[in-house]
Write a protein that holds these residues in place. Structure first.
Motif, PDB file in Angstrom:
ATOM      1  N   VAL A 195      51.078  81.390  46.002  1.00 27.95           N
ATOM      2  CA  VAL A 195      50.254  80.331  46.791  1.00 27.95           C
ATOM      3  C   VAL A 195      50.861  79.039  47.010  1.00 27.95           C
ATOM      4  O   VAL A 195      50.904  78.582  47.843  1.00 27.95           O
ATOM      5  CB  VAL A 195      48.615  80.272  46.143  1.00 27.95           C
ATOM      6  CG1 VAL A 195      48.966  79.406  45.012  1.00 27.95           C
ATOM      7  CG2 VAL A 195      47.932  79.607  47.112  1.00 27.95           C
ATOM      8  N   VAL A 196      51.511  78.658  45.962  1.00 32.58           N
ATOM      9  CA  VAL A 196      52.534  77.481  45.972  1.00 32.58           C
ATOM     10  C   VAL A 196      53.512  77.602  46.941  1.00 32.58           C
ATOM     11  O   VAL A 196      53.795  76.620  47.791  1.00 32.58           O
ATOM     12  CB  VAL A 196      53.079  77.097  44.636  1.00 32.58           C
ATOM     13  CG1 VAL A 196      53.988  75.718  44.713  1.00 32.58           C
ATOM     14  CG2 VAL A 196      51.706  76.690  43.475  1.00 32.58           C
ATOM     15  N   GLY A 197      54.197  78.777  46.856  1.00 27.57           N
ATOM     16  CA  GLY A 197      55.272  79.120  47.901  1.00 27.57           C
ATOM     17  C   GLY A 197      54.803  78.867  49.193  1.00 27.57           C
ATOM     18  O   GLY A 197      55.337  78.332  50.094  1.00 27.57           O
ATOM     19  N   ALA A 198      53.726  79.672  49.646  1.00 29.18           N
ATOM     20  CA  ALA A 198      52.780  79.506  50.809  1.00 29.18           C
ATOM     21  C   ALA A 198      52.582  78.235  51.432  1.00 29.18           C
ATOM     22  O   ALA A 198      52.640  77.793  52.583  1.00 29.18           O
ATOM     23  CB  ALA A 198      51.644  80.512  51.146  1.00 29.18           C
ATOM     24  N   ALA A 199      52.107  77.335  50.588  1.00 31.79           N
ATOM     25  CA  ALA A 199      51.820  75.903  50.750  1.00 31.79           C
ATOM     26  C   ALA A 199      53.029  75.183  51.120  1.00 31.79           C
ATOM     27  O   ALA A 199      53.015  74.230  51.843  1.00 31.79           O
ATOM     28  CB  ALA A 199      50.901  75.184  49.551  1.00 31.79           C
ATOM     29  N   ASP A 212      41.251  84.024  49.329  1.00 36.79           N
ATOM     30  CA  ASP A 212      40.510  84.937  49.401  1.00 36.79           C
ATOM     31  C   ASP A 212      40.640  86.198  48.492  1.00 36.79           C
ATOM     32  O   ASP A 212      39.540  86.676  47.672  1.00 36.79           O
ATOM     33  CB  ASP A 212      40.420  85.459  50.987  1.00 36.79           C
ATOM     34  CG  ASP A 212      40.026  84.544  52.047  1.00 36.79           C
ATOM     35  OD1 ASP A 212      38.914  83.597  51.382  1.00 36.79           O
ATOM     36  OD2 ASP A 212      40.085  84.756  52.914  1.00 36.79           O
ATOM     37  N   GLU A 213      41.590  86.257  48.153  1.00 33.27           N
ATOM     38  CA  GLU A 213      41.963  87.386  47.214  1.00 33.27           C
ATOM     39  C   GLU A 213      41.900  86.978  45.780  1.00 33.27           C
ATOM     40  O   GLU A 213      41.930  87.719  44.618  1.00 33.27           O
ATOM     41  CB  GLU A 213      43.320  88.040  47.307  1.00 33.27           C
ATOM     42  CG  GLU A 213      43.813  88.716  48.613  1.00 33.27           C
ATOM     43  CD  GLU A 213      45.251  89.135  48.887  1.00 33.27           C
ATOM     44  OE1 GLU A 213      46.016  88.868  47.908  1.00 33.27           O
ATOM     45  OE2 GLU A 213      45.293  89.940  49.576  1.00 33.27           O
ATOM     46  N   GLY A 214      41.719  85.748  45.477  1.00 35.12           N
ATOM     47  CA  GLY A 214      41.443  84.978  44.131  1.00 35.12           C
ATOM     48  C   GLY A 214      42.347  84.427  43.479  1.00 35.12           C
ATOM     49  O   GLY A 214      42.336  84.451  42.154  1.00 35.12           O
ATOM     50  N   VAL A 215      43.612  84.432  44.002  1.00 34.35           N
ATOM     51  CA  VAL A 215      44.808  83.895  43.362  1.00 34.35           C
ATOM     52  C   VAL A 215      44.647  82.636  42.882  1.00 34.35           C
ATOM     53  O   VAL A 215      44.039  81.473  43.662  1.00 34.35           O
ATOM     54  CB  VAL A 215      46.081  83.797  44.297  1.00 34.35           C
ATOM     55  CG1 VAL A 215      47.214  83.137  43.818  1.00 34.35           C
ATOM     56  CG2 VAL A 215      46.204  85.207  44.790  1.00 34.35           C
ATOM     57  N   GLU A 216      44.744  82.062  41.608  1.00 29.71           N
ATOM     58  CA  GLU A 216      44.591  80.960  41.079  1.00 29.71           C
ATOM     59  C   GLU A 216      45.519  79.792  41.612  1.00 29.71           C
ATOM     60  O   GLU A 216      46.832  80.066  42.013  1.00 29.71           O
ATOM     61  CB  GLU A 216      44.793  81.021  39.505  1.00 29.71           C
ATOM     62  CG  GLU A 216      44.454  79.801  38.876  1.00 29.71           C
ATOM     63  CD  GLU A 216      44.808  79.789  37.286  1.00 29.71           C
ATOM     64  OE1 GLU A 216      44.574  79.041  36.712  1.00 29.71           O
ATOM     65  OE2 GLU A 216      44.785  81.034  36.621  1.00 29.71           O
ATOM     66  N   VAL A 217      45.079  78.711  42.164  1.00 35.11           N
ATOM     67  CA  VAL A 217      45.561  77.502  42.669  1.00 35.11           C
ATOM     68  C   VAL A 217      45.803  76.283  41.338  1.00 35.11           C
ATOM     69  O   VAL A 217      44.998  76.051  40.650  1.00 35.11           O
ATOM     70  CB  VAL A 217      44.687  76.995  43.800  1.00 35.11           C
ATOM     71  CG1 VAL A 217      45.218  75.651  44.403  1.00 35.11           C
ATOM     72  CG2 VAL A 217      44.180  77.862  44.783  1.00 35.11           C
ATOM     73  N   PRO A 218      47.076  76.042  41.240  1.00 35.00           N
ATOM     74  CA  PRO A 218      47.460  74.884  40.223  1.00 35.00           C
ATOM     75  C   PRO A 218      46.482  73.556  40.817  1.00 35.00           C
ATOM     76  O   PRO A 218      46.045  73.338  41.973  1.00 35.00           O
ATOM     77  CB  PRO A 218      48.744  74.801  40.579  1.00 35.00           C
ATOM     78  CG  PRO A 218      49.209  76.034  41.057  1.00 35.00           C
ATOM     79  CD  PRO A 218      48.128  76.448  42.042  1.00 35.00           C
ATOM     80  N   PRO A 219      46.179  72.916  39.580  1.00 34.53           N
ATOM     81  CA  PRO A 219      45.423  71.756  39.910  1.00 34.53           C
ATOM     82  C   PRO A 219      45.917  70.716  40.775  1.00 34.53           C
ATOM     83  O   PRO A 219      44.921  69.765  41.311  1.00 34.53           O
ATOM     84  CB  PRO A 219      44.983  71.231  38.390  1.00 34.53           C
ATOM     85  CG  PRO A 219      45.810  71.847  37.594  1.00 34.53           C
ATOM     86  CD  PRO A 219      46.387  73.155  38.133  1.00 34.53           C
ATOM     87  N   ALA A 236      42.953  74.481  54.451  1.00 33.97           N
ATOM     88  CA  ALA A 236      42.558  75.881  53.888  1.00 33.97           C
ATOM     89  C   ALA A 236      42.327  75.744  52.625  1.00 33.97           C
ATOM     90  O   ALA A 236      41.290  76.400  51.783  1.00 33.97           O
ATOM     91  CB  ALA A 236      43.861  76.493  54.191  1.00 33.97           C
ATOM     92  N   LEU A 237      42.878  74.759  51.520  1.00 34.26           N
ATOM     93  CA  LEU A 237      42.742  74.775  50.325  1.00 34.26           C
ATOM     94  C   LEU A 237      41.267  74.123  50.059  1.00 34.26           C
ATOM     95  O   LEU A 237      40.578  74.649  49.150  1.00 34.26           O
ATOM     96  CB  LEU A 237      43.716  73.711  49.629  1.00 34.26           C
ATOM     97  CG  LEU A 237      45.151  74.245  49.429  1.00 34.26           C
ATOM     98  CD1 LEU A 237      46.055  73.125  48.819  1.00 34.26           C
ATOM     99  CD2 LEU A 237      45.224  75.253  48.258  1.00 34.26           C
ATOM    100  N   ALA A 242      39.377  74.735  46.507  1.00 34.04           N
ATOM    101  CA  ALA A 242      40.425  74.255  45.592  1.00 34.04           C
ATOM    102  C   ALA A 242      39.897  72.936  45.071  1.00 34.04           C
ATOM    103  O   ALA A 242      39.265  71.999  45.778  1.00 34.04           O
ATOM    104  CB  ALA A 242      41.852  73.722  46.483  1.00 34.04           C
ATOM    105  N   VAL A 243      40.282  72.471  43.621  1.00 35.44           N
ATOM    106  CA  VAL A 243      40.041  71.342  43.168  1.00 35.44           C
ATOM    107  C   VAL A 243      40.839  70.473  43.025  1.00 35.44           C
ATOM    108  O   VAL A 243      41.961  70.690  42.765  1.00 35.44           O
ATOM    109  CB  VAL A 243      39.088  71.352  41.688  1.00 35.44           C
ATOM    110  CG1 VAL A 243      38.819  70.026  40.985  1.00 35.44           C
ATOM    111  CG2 VAL A 243      37.926  72.381  41.841  1.00 35.44           C
ATOM    112  N   ASP A 244      40.916  69.229  43.268  1.00 30.22           N
ATOM    113  CA  ASP A 244      41.880  68.322  43.472  1.00 30.22           C
ATOM    114  C   ASP A 244      41.896  67.549  41.937  1.00 30.22           C
ATOM    115  O   ASP A 244      41.061  66.802  41.428  1.00 30.22           O
ATOM    116  CB  ASP A 244      41.402  66.959  44.290  1.00 30.22           C
ATOM    117  CG  ASP A 244      43.004  66.159  44.551  1.00 30.22           C
ATOM    118  OD1 ASP A 244      43.914  66.481  43.853  1.00 30.22           O
ATOM    119  OD2 ASP A 244      42.804  64.995  45.582  1.00 30.22           O
ATOM    120  N   GLY A 245      43.156  67.814  41.313  1.00 34.11           N
ATOM    121  CA  GLY A 245      43.297  67.222  40.018  1.00 34.11           C
ATOM    122  C   GLY A 245      44.612  66.035  39.962  1.00 34.11           C
ATOM    123  O   GLY A 245      45.011  65.815  38.954  1.00 34.11           O
ATOM    124  N   GLY A 246      44.946  65.854  40.877  1.00 34.60           N
ATOM    125  CA  GLY A 246      45.910  64.664  41.089  1.00 34.60           C
ATOM    126  C   GLY A 246      45.723  63.510  41.258  1.00 34.60           C
ATOM    127  O   GLY A 246      44.566  62.877  41.491  1.00 34.60           O
TER     128      GLY A 246
END
Length: 306
Positions: A195-199, A212-219, A236-237, A242-246
């Motif tokens: 997911v990071v590579g795609a982003a 949609d497939e449930g891949v975990e997103v880094p915060p 999309a995120l 996706a939750v923003d942890g930045g």
């Protein structure tokens, strides 16, 4: 402001604003990572003690180094041994340091084991930086004009001021190399995370599919992609939860870019318009205002947008 204060301010600003934030979260894997074969690093000798690889005379093309090598070079060779040679170290028992006039860069000024973990390395670096800065604070401007003397070795006739400026340059140069190594490490790991590579490729459709497939997103991914102005990826995120942890947040970056549509999207999904960034203490509206986006600043403050 005195010359001593200006010299210290230069180093402290770099350390606090540029370098130390880049070292936060350093992992053992990063610390020991060897980006290419043949790196210089810390290696254990026959007795199991960590040693700092180097040659007395650098080869024509010095090897790439690990982060471990660079941090030890900054902490011991650049800061620590010089601090102890000239100012001592009250944290050590009497007799722990050499009594003869060894050169300021002699490793015998630092007899302790070298740091074996990232946490130990950061503590080591913080200690030696503090020792050096405290020592320089004990000097006045007249002292900065005096020669170093015997412990300066072949630099004995050079002034204290010249040494302080040299240390500033050394810390900045090697600190930049550590930061670059962290960037390269992260880039390599990013490509291993789908997911990071795609982003990073700005492939919003692939990001959405993976989520949609449930891949975990880094915060931190949402704020990072907002900072990169990958607005379709940000959408999309956000729309996939996706939750923003930045910090700064995705909202800060969207506000700075004047991206009103993304600002609205983020607020609609719970972004905090009152959050202040860690470096400047400013809310997203102030970022928008600073970068000339009055309409976005007004919207963030709940005012009508013209």
């Amino acid at each position: 402001m005195t010359w001593r204060e200006m010299m210290l301010d230069q180093l402290e600003f770099y350390w606090n604003v540029h370098l130390w934030p880049r070292l936060e979260g350093l992992t053992d894997d990063e610390y020991w990572w060897e980006p290419v074969p043949g790196c210089w690093s810390l290696r254990r000798d026959a007795e199991g003690e960590l040693k700092h690889e180097f040659f007395t005379v650098d080869p024509p093309v010095p090897p790439v180094t690990t982060i471990a090598w660079r941090i030890v070079h900054i902490g011991r060779d650049v800061l620590g041994t010089r601090a102890r040679a000239f100012f001592g170290d009250r944290s050590l028992p009497e007799g722990a340091l050499p009594t003869e006039d060894l050169a300021m860069y002699d490793a015998r000024w630092w007899p302790e084991p070298l740091p074996a973990t990232a946490d130990e390395a950061l503590a080591f670096l913080d200690k030696t930086y503090t020792m050096w800065c405290d020592g320089i604070r004990s000097l006045d401007d007249d002292a900065l004009l005096r020669p170093l003397g015997p412990r300066g070795d072949h630099h004995a006739d050079q002034s204290w001021g010249a040494l302080v400026l040299h240390i500033n340059r050394e810390v900045m140069a090697h600190g930049a190399e550590v930061s670059l190594l962290r960037d390269l490490y992260r880039a390599q790991r990013d490509q291993e995370d789908p997911v990071v590579g795609a982003a990073r490729r700005d492939d919003a459709a692939e990001v959405a599919r993976l989520m949609d497939e449930g891949v975990e997103v880094p915060p931190l991914l949402l704020s990072e992609e907002s900072g990169r102005r990958h607005w379709d990826v940000v959408r999309a995120l956000v729309e996939h939860g996706a939750v923003d942890g930045g910090n700064p947040s995705a909202l800060h970056y969207a506000a700075a870019a004047g991206e009103l549509g993304t600002v609205r999207l983020l607020l609609d999904h719970g972004a905090d318009r009152e959050m202040t960034d860690a470096q400047f203490g400013m809310a997203p509206a102030v970022w928008a205002e600073h970068f000339g986006h009055a309409d976005v600043a007004a919207y963030l403050r709940g005012m009508p947008v013209r």
